[in-house]
Design an enzyme around this catalytic site. Structure first.
Site, PDB file in Angstrom:
ATOM      1  N   THR A   1       0.843  -1.202   0.000  1.00 18.33           N
ATOM      2  CA  THR A   1       0.000   0.000   0.000  1.00 18.33           C
ATOM      3  C   THR A   1       0.878   1.253   0.000  1.00 18.33           C
ATOM      4  O   THR A   1       1.961   1.278   0.575  1.00 18.33           O
ATOM      5  CB  THR A   1      -0.955   0.024   1.204  1.00 18.33           C
ATOM      6  N   GLU A   2       0.364   2.284  -0.667  1.00 20.72           N
ATOM      7  CA  GLU A   2       1.151   3.515  -0.812  1.00 20.72           C
ATOM      8  C   GLU A   2       0.680   4.619   0.117  1.00 20.72           C
ATOM      9  O   GLU A   2       1.382   5.590   0.352  1.00 20.72           O
ATOM     10  CB  GLU A   2       1.055   4.006  -2.262  1.00 20.72           C
ATOM     11  N   ARG A   3      -0.544   4.487   0.595  1.00 19.55           N
ATOM     12  CA  ARG A   3      -1.112   5.550   1.437  1.00 19.55           C
ATOM     13  C   ARG A   3      -2.347   4.998   2.141  1.00 19.55           C
ATOM     14  O   ARG A   3      -2.831   3.918   1.798  1.00 19.55           O
ATOM     15  CB  ARG A   3      -1.510   6.754   0.582  1.00 19.55           C
ATOM     16  N   GLN A   4      -2.855   5.775   3.072  1.00 17.00           N
ATOM     17  CA  GLN A   4      -4.096   5.395   3.734  1.00 17.00           C
ATOM     18  C   GLN A   4      -5.207   5.337   2.680  1.00 17.00           C
ATOM     19  O   GLN A   4      -5.248   6.162   1.768  1.00 17.00           O
ATOM     20  CB  GLN A   4      -4.435   6.426   4.804  1.00 17.00           C
ATOM     21  N   ASN A   5      -6.091   4.369   2.809  1.00 12.80           N
ATOM     22  CA  ASN A   5      -7.247   4.158   1.918  1.00 12.80           C
ATOM     23  C   ASN A   5      -6.899   3.645   0.527  1.00 12.80           C
ATOM     24  O   ASN A   5      -7.781   3.487  -0.305  1.00 12.80           O
ATOM     25  CB  ASN A   5      -8.123   5.410   1.813  1.00 12.80           C
TER      26      ASN A   5
ATOM     27  N   ASP B   1      -4.644  -3.760  12.456  1.00 13.61           N
ATOM     28  CA  ASP B   1      -6.069  -3.924  12.205  1.00 13.61           C
ATOM     29  C   ASP B   1      -6.633  -2.843  11.292  1.00 13.61           C
ATOM     30  O   ASP B   1      -7.678  -3.014  10.678  1.00 13.61           O
ATOM     31  CB  ASP B   1      -6.815  -3.956  13.542  1.00 13.61           C
ATOM     32  N   GLY B   2      -5.931  -1.715  11.191  1.00 13.25           N
ATOM     33  CA  GLY B   2      -6.424  -0.588  10.401  1.00 13.25           C
ATOM     34  C   GLY B   2      -6.567  -0.925   8.925  1.00 13.25           C
ATOM     35  O   GLY B   2      -7.522  -0.497   8.267  1.00 13.25           O
TER      36      GLY B   2
ATOM     37  N   SER C   1       0.889  -2.843  15.091  1.00 14.04           N
ATOM     38  CA  SER C   1       1.204  -2.653  16.507  1.00 14.04           C
ATOM     39  C   SER C   1       0.332  -3.523  17.407  1.00 14.04           C
ATOM     40  O   SER C   1       0.835  -4.231  18.268  1.00 14.04           O
ATOM     41  CB  SER C   1       1.013  -1.196  16.925  1.00 14.04           C
TER      42      SER C   1
ATOM     43  N   ARG D   1       3.989   0.281  22.696  1.00 17.03           N
ATOM     44  CA  ARG D   1       3.458   1.646  22.681  1.00 17.03           C
ATOM     45  C   ARG D   1       2.195   1.761  23.545  1.00 17.03           C
ATOM     46  O   ARG D   1       1.946   2.790  24.173  1.00 17.03           O
ATOM     47  CB  ARG D   1       3.192   2.116  21.252  1.00 17.03           C
TER      48      ARG D   1
HETATM   49  P1  ADP Z   1      -0.843  -0.308  13.077  1.00 14.70           P
HETATM   50  O1  ADP Z   1      -1.281  -1.501  13.880  1.00 14.70           O
HETATM   51  O2  ADP Z   1       0.610  -0.168  13.094  1.00 14.70           O
HETATM   52  O3  ADP Z   1      -1.590   0.918  13.482  1.00 14.70           O
HETATM   53  P2  ADP Z   1      -2.592  -0.456  10.800  1.00 14.70           P
HETATM   54  O4  ADP Z   1      -2.811  -1.591   9.863  1.00 14.70           O
HETATM   55  O5  ADP Z   1      -3.643  -0.232  11.828  1.00 14.70           O
HETATM   56  O6  ADP Z   1      -1.205  -0.634  11.550  1.00 14.70           O
HETATM   57  O7  ADP Z   1      -2.379   0.825   9.912  1.00 14.70           O
HETATM   58  C1  ADP Z   1      -2.281   2.096  10.446  1.00 14.70           C
HETATM   59  C2  ADP Z   1      -2.863   3.098   9.480  1.00 14.70           C
HETATM   60  O8  ADP Z   1      -2.100   3.162   8.298  1.00 14.70           O
HETATM   61  C3  ADP Z   1      -4.269   2.771   9.035  1.00 14.70           C
HETATM   62  O9  ADP Z   1      -5.025   3.936   9.157  1.00 14.70           O
HETATM   63  C4  ADP Z   1      -4.110   2.408   7.570  1.00 14.70           C
HETATM   64  O10 ADP Z   1      -5.274   2.750   6.860  1.00 14.70           O
HETATM   65  C5  ADP Z   1      -2.973   3.282   7.166  1.00 14.70           C
HETATM   66  N1  ADP Z   1      -2.194   2.888   5.990  1.00 14.70           N
HETATM   67  C6  ADP Z   1      -2.303   1.799   5.208  1.00 14.70           C
HETATM   68  N2  ADP Z   1      -1.319   1.793   4.263  1.00 14.70           N
HETATM   69  C7  ADP Z   1      -0.567   2.897   4.475  1.00 14.70           C
HETATM   70  C8  ADP Z   1       0.593   3.445   3.844  1.00 14.70           C
HETATM   71  N3  ADP Z   1       1.184   2.837   2.822  1.00 14.70           N
HETATM   72  N4  ADP Z   1       1.105   4.580   4.351  1.00 14.70           N
HETATM   73  C9  ADP Z   1       0.545   5.185   5.411  1.00 14.70           C
HETATM   74  N5  ADP Z   1      -0.549   4.730   6.047  1.00 14.70           N
HETATM   75  C10 ADP Z   1      -1.108   3.598   5.588  1.00 14.70           C
HETATM   76 MG    MG Z   2      -4.023   0.503  13.809  1.00 15.87          MG
END
Ligand code: ADP
Ligand code: MG
Length: 548
Positions: free
Chosen positions: A192-196, A219-220, A250, A329
């Site tokens: 993935t490159e970014r959120q969403n 889980d995100g 995490s 954390r």
């Molecule tokens: P963590 O347990 O470390 O919080 P998550 O799977 O919950 O990991 O992801 C944290 C956040 O990062 C979520 O909001 C997710 O949507 C977002 N995310 C997913 N891919 C990326 C990305 N490539 N860069 C930044 N954020 C991302």
């Molecule tokens: Mg998370």
């Protein structure tokens, strides 16, 4: 998709026979090994004068993820090989807890004939027999074939390179890639490159190309994928796509829950990853509850894990700055928040599990509402005595007799299944709901799976598809030390045994929270959502997940 049948060669064999052969091992060409493949085990014994038993290894086919036959690059060598890959539980000298899994490879060389094709054919016969028998062992329970991914299976694997300490990709390279190859799982990796990003891709992906969508992150990222699936016009079919989870974030709460349901004790970090990788390779598919949520802006979203407000939500978000320490954390965040413990004002109401209408078979196991707190029992009694209860007269959560109005009409335009239990968020609640009389809280935590984090067993009774939301709330007045004791007990799932008078647990089907005015944090599956009134309803067994 979960209805897909296993290939015919995985069906129970009518006449199981033992396959016997004598081979050299690739790791030791001087000795010879007798190999017995029974219906349940691969038994490997060195042919030597040493006492019987000392050179014998018995590997359960339940622990086997795959087996393959191949020839060496050396064209002049007519031999062929077959290699079987096992992940048996590690043997520990002092069995204080159930062990985690370790990789064991058994590779044999077949060189009986001069014809390389004949040797390869024999090796393939062995590899096929090992695969078929291990599939039978893993998928047959009491004569019933469990739902499983087809073989060979194709998965789309999403990895979030930023999750946790930023090591998900490294962990994929060090553990998962090899495991999937050994299990013959064809996979396409999407970083993935970014959120969403994953959410957008899942909305448009051709799901007929994939047998499962797997998430390697926290889980995100799974939250994104589930919501992406439910935003599709074909959501009804799409949400039946089996989902897999590999811990790379995490909290890794769903990964820890799935591991817990498989019946082995709590492990963390790479041990949890190997366990979840093993479950993924085995590919057994179960139903999973999903919860529909409505926010005051009219937005609807789905959740598979948790809804939190107060202490837990604050710790989750405030501990973002300690992300570099990984799962620790949350411990750091808890201690920091304890030092500045505060009260959160709001109104909470819920529909006990015993009163919700059952629409799904998987809900039949849902247990009755359980109340550990006399105060909330009092609320129930009050409400039973006064069905038109309006005991907090200025309270917008006031109860009224249900007129059969649900949020069905309001949610019509929204994707996903309609909610049968929720009135629109601005309407009063039906009379069979329980209004919590207190309005000062330290936390509210609604859980639908067992773990809140790898080492936080918040809902020890929760099951994948019990059709129940496990609602916990802690009322104001609890001391810092008592709250710390609760969280320490939660590591073993013993917080309900502490008899803390401020902690209430209820099994519910739906709930509504109206936080008081001002700013605050609400999280859904660990992700921050808009702050304000929110309500939830469980949809028993709506999703599918690869589990034990
Ligand atoms: P963590 O347990 O470390 O919080 P998550 O799977 O919950 O990991 O992801 C944290 C956040 O990062 C979520 O909001 C997710 O949507 C977002 N995310 C997913 N891919 C990326 C990305 N490539 N860069 C930044 N954020 C991302
Ligand atoms: Mg998370």
């Amino acid at each position: 998709m979960d209805q897909r049948r296993a290939e015919p060669d995985f069906l129970p064999s009518a006449t199981p026979v033992t396959l016997y052969g004598e081979f050299t091992q690739t790791s030791n060409r001087r000795g010879r090994w007798a190999v017995n493949l029974t219906e349940k085990d691969l038994v490997v014994q060195r042919l030597a004068s040493a006492p019987v038993g000392r050179n014998k290894v018995v590997l359960s086919l339940r622990d086997c993820v795959g087996c393959r036959a191949y020839r060496d690059d050396d064209k002049a060598d007519p031999s062929a090989y077959f290699a079987a890959y096992f992940y048996p539980p590690k043997k520990r000298r002092w069995m204080t807890s159930a062990p985690s899994r370790q990789r064991v490879e058994q590779c044999f060389r077949l060189a009986a004939l001069q014809d390389p094709h004949a040797n390869l054919e024999e090796a393939e016969k062995w590899a096929r027999a090992v695969r078929e028998r291990s599939a039978r062992q893993q998928r047959l329970r009491d004569g019933v074939l469990l739902n499983s991914l087809p073989r060979p299976c194709r998965i789309l694997l999403f990895v979030n390179p930023q999750s946790g300490k930023g090591q998900a990709l490294t962990l994929y390279n060090s553990h998962i890639q090899r495991m999937l190859n050994e299990a013959g799982v064809i996979h396409k990796l999407i970083i993935t490159e970014r959120q969403n990003h994953a959410r957008e891709l899942v909305k448009d992906v051709d799901l007929s190309q994939w047998d499962a969508l797997v998430i390697m992150s926290g889980d995100g990222l799974l939250h994104e994928v589930i919501n992406g699936l439910l935003e599709r016009p074909d959501w009804e079919e799409a949400i039946r796509t089996p989902l897999g989870i590999l811990p790379g974030g995490s909290a890794n709460a769903l990964a820890a829950s799935v591991h817990y349901y498989s019946g082995v004790s709590q492990v963390r970090g790479e041990e949890l990853l190997v366990s979840c990788g093993f479950l993924l390779c085995r590919g057994l598919v179960s139903h999973m509850d999903l919860v529909s949520l409505h926010l005051s802006s009219g937005q609807r979203l789905f959740s598979f894990l948790s809804l939190a407000w107060g202490f837990v939500a604050d710790v989750d978000v405030e501990s973002e700055k300690y992300r570099h320490v990984g799962a620790a954390r949350f411990t750091v965040g808890t201690l920091v928040r304890l030092a500045s413990l505060r009260i959160y004002k709001g109104k909470l109401a819920y529909l006990p599990a015993s009163r919700g209408r059952h629409t799904d078979k998987s809900l039949q196991n849902g247990a009755a509402a359980c109340c550990r707190n006399p105060a909330s029992c009092l609320t129930q009694t009050l409400e039973d005595d006064f069905p038109n209860n309006t005991c907090h007269s200025n309270n917008s959560l006031k109860l009224r007799r249900s007129e059969g109005r649900s949020s069905r009409s309001a949610a019509k335009a929204l994707p996903g299944p309609p909610d049968a239990l929720l009135p629109p968020l601005d309407q009063p609640l039906p009379s069979d709901w329980v209004l919590v009389p207190e309005e000062d809280f330290v936390l509210m935590l609604a859980m639908y799976q067992s773990h809140l984090a790898e080492d936080l067993l918040a809902g020890p009774d929760a099951r994948l598809a019990d059709g129940v939301i496990h609602l916990f709330y802690v009322m104001a007045g609890i001391s810092r030390s008592a709250l710390l004791r609760l969280f320490l007990a939660m590591e073993k799932g013993a917080h309900l045994d502490t008899n803390c008078q401020h902690l209430v647990h209820a099994k519910v089907r739906a709930l509504r929270l109206e936080p008081g005015a001002g700013k605050g944090i609400i999280t859904v599956d660990g992700e921050v959502v808009e702050y304000g009134p929110i309500q939830a309803e469980v949809h028993g067994g709506l999703g599918r997940v690869i589990s034990g």
